[in-house]
Design a protein around this motif. Structure first.
Motif, PDB file in Angstrom:
ATOM      1  N   MET A   1       0.838  -1.197   0.000  1.00 38.72           N
ATOM      2  CA  MET A   1       0.000   0.000   0.000  1.00 38.72           C
ATOM      3  C   MET A   1       0.873   1.247   0.000  1.00 38.72           C
ATOM      4  SD  MET A   1      -3.107   0.854   2.588  1.00 38.72           S
ATOM      5  CE  MET A   1      -2.847   2.339   3.513  1.00 38.72           C
ATOM      6  N   VAL A   2       0.567   2.162  -0.877  1.00 35.75           N
ATOM      7  CA  VAL A   2       1.308   3.414  -0.990  1.00 35.75           C
ATOM      8  C   VAL A   2       0.864   4.360   0.119  1.00 35.75           C
ATOM      9  CG1 VAL A   2       1.774   5.389  -2.484  1.00 35.75           C
ATOM     10  CG2 VAL A   2       1.507   3.122  -3.482  1.00 35.75           C
ATOM     11  N   LYS A   3       1.853   5.006   0.755  1.00 36.20           N
ATOM     12  CA  LYS A   3       1.544   5.957   1.821  1.00 36.20           C
ATOM     13  C   LYS A   3       0.847   7.188   1.224  1.00 36.20           C
ATOM     14  CE  LYS A   3       3.717   8.674   5.426  1.00 36.20           C
ATOM     15  NZ  LYS A   3       4.192  10.009   5.153  1.00 36.20           N
ATOM     16  N   LYS A   4      -0.236   7.603   1.877  1.00 33.16           N
ATOM     17  CA  LYS A   4      -0.953   8.802   1.441  1.00 33.16           C
ATOM     18  C   LYS A   4      -0.064  10.026   1.621  1.00 33.16           C
ATOM     19  CE  LYS A   4      -5.821   8.170   2.198  1.00 33.16           C
ATOM     20  NZ  LYS A   4      -6.927   8.537   3.084  1.00 33.16           N
ATOM     21  N   LYS A   5      -0.173  10.938   0.687  1.00 34.98           N
ATOM     22  CA  LYS A   5       0.578  12.183   0.744  1.00 34.98           C
ATOM     23  C   LYS A   5      -0.239  13.246   1.473  1.00 34.98           C
ATOM     24  CE  LYS A   5       4.017  10.720  -1.734  1.00 34.98           C
ATOM     25  NZ  LYS A   5       5.381  10.655  -1.245  1.00 34.98           N
ATOM     26  N   ASN A   6       0.454  14.067   2.246  1.00 33.88           N
ATOM     27  CA  ASN A   6      -0.191  15.168   2.962  1.00 33.88           C
ATOM     28  C   ASN A   6      -0.182  16.405   2.074  1.00 33.88           C
ATOM     29  OD1 ASN A   6      -0.693  13.768   5.427  1.00 33.88           O
ATOM     30  ND2 ASN A   6       1.492  13.901   5.846  1.00 33.88           N
ATOM     31  N   ILE A   7      -1.382  16.845   1.715  1.00 31.75           N
ATOM     32  CA  ILE A   7      -1.540  17.987   0.821  1.00 31.75           C
ATOM     33  C   ILE A   7      -2.226  19.119   1.579  1.00 31.75           C
ATOM     34  CG2 ILE A   7      -2.576  18.817  -1.336  1.00 31.75           C
ATOM     35  CD1 ILE A   7      -0.402  16.665  -1.745  1.00 31.75           C
ATOM     36  N   PHE A   8      -1.663  20.293   1.455  1.00 39.11           N
ATOM     37  CA  PHE A   8      -2.210  21.495   2.066  1.00 39.11           C
ATOM     38  C   PHE A   8      -2.842  22.322   0.954  1.00 39.11           C
ATOM     39  CE2 PHE A   8      -1.580  25.832   3.979  1.00 39.11           C
ATOM     40  CZ  PHE A   8      -2.381  25.632   5.097  1.00 39.11           C
ATOM     41  N   ALA A   9      -4.160  22.486   0.997  1.00 37.35           N
ATOM     42  CA  ALA A   9      -4.901  23.186  -0.057  1.00 37.35           C
ATOM     43  C   ALA A   9      -5.319  24.566   0.417  1.00 37.35           C
ATOM     44  CB  ALA A   9      -6.120  22.372  -0.474  1.00 37.35           C
ATOM     45  N   ILE A  10      -4.856  25.577  -0.274  1.00 39.71           N
ATOM     46  CA  ILE A  10      -5.161  26.966   0.061  1.00 39.71           C
ATOM     47  C   ILE A  10      -6.284  27.450  -0.856  1.00 39.71           C
ATOM     48  CG2 ILE A  10      -4.263  29.322   0.155  1.00 39.71           C
ATOM     49  CD1 ILE A  10      -1.441  28.014   0.544  1.00 39.71           C
ATOM     50  N   ILE A  11      -7.365  27.920  -0.253  1.00 40.14           N
ATOM     51  CA  ILE A  11      -8.499  28.461  -0.999  1.00 40.14           C
ATOM     52  C   ILE A  11      -8.289  29.967  -1.144  1.00 40.14           C
ATOM     53  CG2 ILE A  11     -11.009  28.706  -1.103  1.00 40.14           C
ATOM     54  CD1 ILE A  11      -9.942  25.754  -1.159  1.00 40.14           C
ATOM     55  N   GLY A  12      -8.206  30.453  -2.372  1.00 43.31           N
ATOM     56  CA  GLY A  12      -7.925  31.860  -2.628  1.00 43.31           C
ATOM     57  C   GLY A  12      -9.124  32.783  -2.501  1.00 43.31           C
ATOM     58  N   SER A  13     -10.312  32.224  -2.425  1.00 43.01           N
ATOM     59  CA  SER A  13     -11.526  33.028  -2.346  1.00 43.01           C
ATOM     60  C   SER A  13     -11.825  33.436  -0.906  1.00 43.01           C
ATOM     61  CB  SER A  13     -12.714  32.225  -2.884  1.00 43.01           C
ATOM     62  OG  SER A  13     -13.910  32.944  -2.703  1.00 43.01           O
TER      63      SER A  13
ATOM     64  N   ILE B   1       0.765  33.684  10.818  1.00 42.76           N
ATOM     65  CA  ILE B   1       1.700  33.532   9.694  1.00 42.76           C
ATOM     66  C   ILE B   1       2.664  32.383   9.976  1.00 42.76           C
ATOM     67  CG2 ILE B   1       3.513  34.657   8.349  1.00 42.76           C
ATOM     68  CD1 ILE B   1       0.533  35.706   7.945  1.00 42.76           C
ATOM     69  N   VAL B   2       3.127  32.273  11.191  1.00 44.18           N
ATOM     70  CA  VAL B   2       4.002  31.152  11.569  1.00 44.18           C
ATOM     71  C   VAL B   2       3.272  29.826  11.322  1.00 44.18           C
ATOM     72  CG1 VAL B   2       5.186  30.026  13.515  1.00 44.18           C
ATOM     73  CG2 VAL B   2       5.337  32.518  13.226  1.00 44.18           C
ATOM     74  N   GLU B   3       2.000  29.760  11.693  1.00 42.76           N
ATOM     75  CA  GLU B   3       1.200  28.536  11.487  1.00 42.76           C
ATOM     76  C   GLU B   3       1.019  28.238  10.002  1.00 42.76           C
ATOM     77  OE1 GLU B   3      -2.417  29.255  13.650  1.00 42.76           O
ATOM     78  OE2 GLU B   3      -1.389  29.205  15.581  1.00 42.76           O
ATOM     79  N   LEU B   4       0.714  29.256   9.208  1.00 40.98           N
ATOM     80  CA  LEU B   4       0.560  29.070   7.765  1.00 40.98           C
ATOM     81  C   LEU B   4       1.856  28.544   7.156  1.00 40.98           C
ATOM     82  CD1 LEU B   4      -0.959  29.408   5.051  1.00 40.98           C
ATOM     83  CD2 LEU B   4      -0.118  31.781   5.027  1.00 40.98           C
ATOM     84  N   ARG B   5       2.962  29.164   7.488  1.00 35.36           N
ATOM     85  CA  ARG B   5       4.257  28.740   6.955  1.00 35.36           C
ATOM     86  C   ARG B   5       4.572  27.294   7.362  1.00 35.36           C
ATOM     87  NH1 ARG B   5       8.040  33.936   8.510  1.00 35.36           N
ATOM     88  NH2 ARG B   5       7.316  35.378   6.896  1.00 35.36           N
TER      89      ARG B   5
ATOM     90  N   GLN C   1       5.497  21.663   6.060  1.00 36.74           N
ATOM     91  CA  GLN C   1       5.347  20.256   6.437  1.00 36.74           C
ATOM     92  C   GLN C   1       4.569  19.421   5.418  1.00 36.74           C
ATOM     93  OE1 GLN C   1       3.758  20.378  10.442  1.00 36.74           O
ATOM     94  NE2 GLN C   1       5.787  20.703  11.319  1.00 36.74           N
ATOM     95  N   ALA C   2       3.878  20.061   4.503  1.00 36.71           N
ATOM     96  CA  ALA C   2       3.085  19.331   3.510  1.00 36.71           C
ATOM     97  C   ALA C   2       3.999  18.693   2.463  1.00 36.71           C
ATOM     98  CB  ALA C   2       2.091  20.276   2.839  1.00 36.71           C
ATOM     99  N   ASP C   3       3.553  17.544   1.959  1.00 37.56           N
ATOM    100  CA  ASP C   3       4.265  16.922   0.834  1.00 37.56           C
ATOM    101  C   ASP C   3       4.047  17.725  -0.438  1.00 37.56           C
ATOM    102  OD1 ASP C   3       5.218  14.617   2.280  1.00 37.56           O
ATOM    103  OD2 ASP C   3       3.178  13.821   2.198  1.00 37.56           O
TER     104      ASP C   3
END
Length: 176
Positions: free
Chosen positions: A1-13, A62-66, A71-73
């Motif tokens: 089983m392939v390890k799931k990737k961690n994706i961070f999705a930013i919504i621009g709206s 901002i520290v949290e966002l960065r 940390q995201a793949d």
């Protein structure tokens, strides 16, 4: 089983009834086997960019966002076009990250979903190229007329758009 990737999705709206958020939620359901997707829909809560604070004393938000970006793949940015450009809130968030190298060589998928979106999509690609994020033509997706692709309940009703999202997911997985 392939390890799931961690994706961070930013919504621009900044809209509470955002088609971009609906699109990323649909993408998340399509990629449930591949991604652990964290959706960031809080750009309007970020402070205005202050270059004097950016490098040495950034605000907690901002520290949290960065940290989430670092940390995201991989990253997904899904944004509308406002007045032939990217929204000010998205530009603000990116500016807070310029004093760092967190986007350098970071795999990224760029989705512009708007009425037209062409100019904003070009601008987003230029900005992400400038910060040295890593993307391909296949991880850049322009969805024009996005509002007409959802029904009143927020369900994606356009099969062509769903196919484009599936291909986008496959392309992003190759980049990761």
């Amino acid at each position: 089983m392939v390890k799931k990737k961690n994706i961070f999705a930013i919504i621009g709206s900044a809209s509470s009834n955002s088609s971009n958020l609906k699109l990323v939620e649909k993408l998340a359901s399509l990629a449930i086997e591949e991604f652990n997707l964290t959706i960031y829909d809080y750009l309007k809560t970020l402070p205005h960019f202050d270059p004097e604070l950016s490098a040495k004393n950034p605000p907690r938000k901002i520290v949290e966002l960065r940290k989430n970006i670092e940390q995201a793949d991989g990253i997904i940015i899904c944004t509308p076009e406002y007045v032939f450009s990217i929204p000010g809130g998205l530009k603000n968030a990116i500016e807070w990250c310029i004093a760092t190298t967190i986007f350098s060589d970071k795999p990224i998928g760029l989705i512009t979903a708007s009425a037209n979106g062409q100019k904003g999509h070009e601008e987003l690609q230029l900005i992400m190229e400038t910060v040295m994020a890593r993307f391909t033509d296949e991880t850049c997706l322009l969805i024009q007329g996005v509002k007409g692709k959802f029904d009143e309940q927020g369900n994606l009703t356009d099969n062509e758009t769903e196919t484009k999202l599936i291909n986008f997911i496959k392309a992003l997985m190759k980049l990761l």
